[in-house]
Scaffold this active site. Structure first.
Site, mmCIF file in Angstrom:
data_model
loop_
_atom_site.group_PDB
_atom_site.id
_atom_site.type_symbol
_atom_site.label_atom_id
_atom_site.label_comp_id
_atom_site.label_asym_id
_atom_site.label_seq_id
_atom_site.Cartn_x
_atom_site.Cartn_y
_atom_site.Cartn_z
ATOM 1 N N ASP A 1 0.689 -0.988 -0.193
ATOM 2 C CA ASP A 1 0.230 -0.463 -0.113
ATOM 3 C C ASP A 1 0.751 1.193 0.079
ATOM 4 O O ASP A 1 1.997 0.541 0.823
ATOM 5 C CB ASP A 1 -1.002 -0.117 0.758
ATOM 6 C CG ASP A 1 -1.414 1.637 1.498
ATOM 7 O OD1 ASP A 1 -2.860 0.671 0.292
ATOM 8 O OD2 ASP A 1 -2.006 2.168 1.761
ATOM 9 N N SER A 2 0.026 2.102 -0.005
ATOM 10 C CA SER A 2 1.151 3.253 -0.441
ATOM 11 C C SER A 2 1.489 3.822 1.001
ATOM 12 O O SER A 2 2.612 4.607 1.481
ATOM 13 C CB SER A 2 -0.182 4.515 -0.804
ATOM 14 O OG SER A 2 -0.927 5.192 0.250
ATOM 15 N N TYR B 1 0.098 9.085 -2.128
ATOM 16 C CA TYR B 1 -0.017 8.845 -3.729
ATOM 17 C C TYR B 1 -1.081 9.898 -4.374
ATOM 18 O O TYR B 1 -0.672 9.927 -5.679
ATOM 19 C CB TYR B 1 -0.008 7.614 -4.117
ATOM 20 C CG TYR B 1 1.150 6.453 -4.241
ATOM 21 C CD1 TYR B 1 2.238 6.586 -2.959
ATOM 22 C CD2 TYR B 1 1.250 5.055 -3.716
ATOM 23 C CE1 TYR B 1 3.633 5.631 -3.153
ATOM 24 C CE2 TYR B 1 2.454 4.554 -3.984
ATOM 25 C CZ TYR B 1 2.837 4.612 -3.520
ATOM 26 O OH TYR B 1 4.638 4.079 -2.888
ATOM 27 N N GLY B 2 -2.498 9.697 -3.500
ATOM 28 C CA GLY B 2 -3.512 9.642 -4.070
ATOM 29 C C GLY B 2 -3.739 11.050 -5.240
ATOM 30 O O GLY B 2 -3.869 11.491 -6.426
ATOM 31 N N CYS C 1 -3.455 -1.114 -2.493
ATOM 32 C CA CYS C 1 -4.122 0.562 -2.568
ATOM 33 C C CYS C 1 -4.784 1.136 -3.110
ATOM 34 O O CYS C 1 -4.899 0.471 -4.622
ATOM 35 C CB CYS C 1 -2.447 1.169 -3.141
ATOM 36 S SG CYS C 1 -2.740 2.988 -3.253
ATOM 37 N N THR D 1 -6.092 3.020 -5.474
ATOM 38 C CA THR D 1 -4.673 4.299 -5.551
ATOM 39 C C THR D 1 -4.036 3.733 -6.866
ATOM 40 O O THR D 1 -3.810 3.725 -8.064
ATOM 41 C CB THR D 1 -4.019 4.844 -5.226
ATOM 42 O OG1 THR D 1 -4.749 6.603 -3.992
ATOM 43 C CG2 THR D 1 -3.696 6.585 -6.236
ATOM 44 N N GLU E 1 -4.728 10.415 8.630
ATOM 45 C CA GLU E 1 -3.744 9.958 9.476
ATOM 46 C C GLU E 1 -2.764 10.748 10.915
ATOM 47 O O GLU E 1 -2.108 10.227 11.210
ATOM 48 C CB GLU E 1 -2.417 10.436 7.787
ATOM 49 C CG GLU E 1 -2.658 9.271 6.955
ATOM 50 C CD GLU E 1 -1.364 8.946 6.455
ATOM 51 O OE1 GLU E 1 -0.054 10.063 6.420
ATOM 52 O OE2 GLU E 1 -1.302 7.634 5.678
ATOM 53 N N CYS F 1 -10.841 4.020 -1.164
ATOM 54 C CA CYS F 1 -9.674 4.137 -0.515
ATOM 55 C C CYS F 1 -9.513 3.468 1.228
ATOM 56 O O CYS F 1 -10.346 3.474 1.538
ATOM 57 C CB CYS F 1 -9.490 5.493 0.059
ATOM 58 S SG CYS F 1 -7.981 5.920 0.780
ATOM 59 N N THR F 2 -7.877 2.890 0.737
ATOM 60 C CA THR F 2 -7.635 1.826 2.160
ATOM 61 C C THR F 2 -8.181 2.534 3.591
ATOM 62 O O THR F 2 -7.851 2.179 4.680
ATOM 63 C CB THR F 2 -6.591 0.565 2.172
ATOM 64 O OG1 THR F 2 -5.857 1.886 1.836
ATOM 65 C CG2 THR F 2 -6.854 0.252 0.716
ATOM 66 N N HIS F 3 -7.867 3.879 3.770
ATOM 67 C CA HIS F 3 -7.771 4.865 4.752
ATOM 68 C C HIS F 3 -9.775 4.979 5.306
ATOM 69 O O HIS F 3 -9.675 5.056 6.280
ATOM 70 C CB HIS F 3 -7.261 6.163 4.918
ATOM 71 C CG HIS F 3 -5.603 6.666 4.123
ATOM 72 N ND1 HIS F 3 -4.896 5.694 3.499
ATOM 73 C CD2 HIS F 3 -4.801 6.639 5.094
ATOM 74 C CE1 HIS F 3 -4.077 6.160 3.988
ATOM 75 N NE2 HIS F 3 -3.837 6.961 4.993
HETATM 76 N N1 DGL Z 1 -3.548 3.951 0.301
HETATM 77 C C1 DGL Z 1 -4.618 4.870 -0.999
HETATM 78 C C2 DGL Z 1 -5.511 4.404 -1.838
HETATM 79 O O1 DGL Z 1 -6.680 3.322 -1.508
HETATM 80 C C3 DGL Z 1 -4.655 6.005 -0.027
HETATM 81 C C4 DGL Z 1 -3.961 7.145 0.588
HETATM 82 C C5 DGL Z 1 -2.288 7.966 -0.884
HETATM 83 O O2 DGL Z 1 -2.909 8.955 -1.550
HETATM 84 O O3 DGL Z 1 -1.388 6.993 -0.636
HETATM 85 O O4 DGL Z 1 -6.335 4.931 -2.885
#
Ligand code: DGL
Length: 282
Positions: free
Chosen positions: A6-7, A38-39, A69, A71, A151, A181-183
């Site tokens: 994941d990012s 990463y988004g 992730c 993204t 975060e 998104c995983t968050h």
């Molecule tokens: N983990 C990323 C996702 O699931 C989101 C967080 C990021 O922007 O890095 O898309």
């Protein structure tokens, strides 16, 4: 050993379900937290980072990598599969977008709202994948503030609720809200307060784990079971910060976090996790 990439922290919400469903499997998680989010990044940078991460996990002995992730799954999965998972290769790369689209169409009565990063939304991948499965409509909203808020540990605050209200105002008449998104699963309390009860809030992670278990049953050669299972944790950036924040995402303390960093275009294990102070010369 199953690699999960994941990012940053978010994929730990996916790892949580993988470990619950497949407790006998060893895992190696790679969170690129030093280079997240990463988004909002351009897609070529994301592909470079993703190649480095997947190669690190292969080098650690994983033959199967799950790109947790959204993204990366939305913009880079096909690239990673073409590069590393050729028919004659003993490595495979799986993503989350196809299972997420599948469970969203099974859940929705017709109109799916997608909350995700800017890059995920811009990729159009969810529209494409959902369209392959039926006649559902997808309306999407890039929610750039949410991952940084989470975060920071502010997922259960008025700030998070207000941000959600504003984003959801752009997703009218939906019956299912797909957390792309995983968050976002960490927003469960705020979502329960803000999302009308007739809308189903969908975290695809449990279904991603189910699809993985099914894939492993059909492809037993890509992962061997070692007893007892080993769980490793790699991150870019600060490993002590990763261990501290990661706990909220995984729902339990993390195993020792090993530091990795980019050296000459590859992610290498770092011997010391001490951040140098002042000037440094290489
Ligand atoms: N983990 C990323 C996702 O699931 C989101 C967080 C990021 O922007 O890095 O898309």
């Amino acid at each position: 050993m199953i690699g999960v990439y994941d990012s940053g922290y978010g994929g730990l919400t996916v790892l949580r379900h993988i470990r619950r469903l497949l407790p006998e499997r060893s895992t190696c998680y790679l969170g690129d937290s030093g280079r997240a989010p990463y988004g909002g990044r351009d897609v070529h940078t994301i592909l470079d980072f993703a190649e480095q991460a997947v190669e690190r996990l292969f080098d650690e002995g994983c033959h199967l990598v799950v790109v947790a992730c959204h993204t990366v799954s939305c913009v880079g999965l096909r690239h990673l599969q073409q590069r590393y998972a050729r028919p004659d290769s003993d490595c495979r790369v799986l993503g989350v977008a196809i299972p997420a689209a599948e469970i969203a169409t099974r859940t929705s009565r017709g109109r799916i709202g997608l909350l995700a990063t800017e890059t995920t939304v811009a990729s159009g991948t969810y529209m494409t994948e959902v369209a392959k499965l039926g006649s559902h409509t997808v309306v999407s909203r890039a929610a750039g503030l949410l991952a940084p808020l989470i975060e920071e540990g502010w997922e259960d605050t008025e700030l998070a609720r207000d941000a959600l209200r504003r984003y959801l105002a752009d997703l009218p008449d939906i019956d299912t809200l797909l957390l792309g998104c995983t968050h976002y699963p960490l927003l469960h309390a705020a979502l329960a307060d803000v999302v009308p009860s007739e809308i189903t809030v969908l975290d695809p992670a449990p279904f991603v784990a189910e699809r993985l278990a099914d894939w492993l049953r059909r492809h037993p050669g890509f992962d061997t079971i070692a007893a007892p299972p080993v769980h490793r944790m790699l991150c870019t950036g600060d490993p002590s910060r990763f261990a501290r924040h990661g706990r909220r995402f995984l729902g339990q303390p993390l195993p020792t976090v090993e530091a990795i960093a980019e050296v000459g275009g590859r992610l290498a294990l770092r011997r010391s996790d001490r951040t140098p102070m002042g000037q440094i010369v290489r």
